[in-house]
Design an enzyme around this catalytic site. Sequence first.
Site, PDB file in Angstrom:
ATOM      1  N   GLY A  74       0.812  -1.220   0.000  1.00  0.00           N
ATOM      2  CA  GLY A  74       0.000   0.000   0.000  1.00  0.00           C
ATOM      3  C   GLY A  74       0.841   1.264   0.000  1.00  0.00           C
ATOM      4  CB  CYS A  75       3.660   2.333   2.118  1.00  0.00           C
ATOM      5  SG  CYS A  75       2.743   2.321   3.685  1.00  0.00           S
ATOM      6  CB  THR A  76       5.072   0.259  -2.765  1.00  0.00           C
ATOM      7  OG1 THR A  76       6.026  -0.210  -1.804  1.00  0.00           O
ATOM      8  CG2 THR A  76       5.724   0.317  -4.141  1.00  0.00           C
ATOM      9  CB  ALA A 121       5.785   6.108  -2.284  1.00  0.00           C
TER      10      ALA A 121
END
Length: 126
Positions: free
Chosen positions: A13-15, A18
């Site tokens: 999710g964070c990838t 970003a």
Amino acid sequence: VIVYFYPAALTPGCTKQACDFTDNLDLLAGEGYDVIGVSPDKPEKLAKFREKEDLRVTLVSDPSKAVMEEYGAFGEKKLYGKTVTGVIRSTIVVDEEGKVERALYNVKATGHVAKIIRDLGLAENV
């Protein structure tokens, strides 16, 4: 400045989040916005994240979570139906005078950047 808070580098999710900010960085920068991602990760992990995903946004380490707490991006949240304490995925837009213009909490990792662009009135420039 657009400051976004995320739980952990190198996670799916964070990838996505970003990469989404990176993909839209030219538009945001062209409108005068800097984008800063903040997580509790160590600088070494953030450097690996930037390199692996070819990220162009600025990533900042906040291991003490002091900055996150100041912005209300760390605290109780729901995770898979349970209440836990952790990073609350959030995006804060700060104006030229340093005042919070917009604060969004518990945002989704995907589709969120498009919403910010619309909310800032930049969608017609896409």
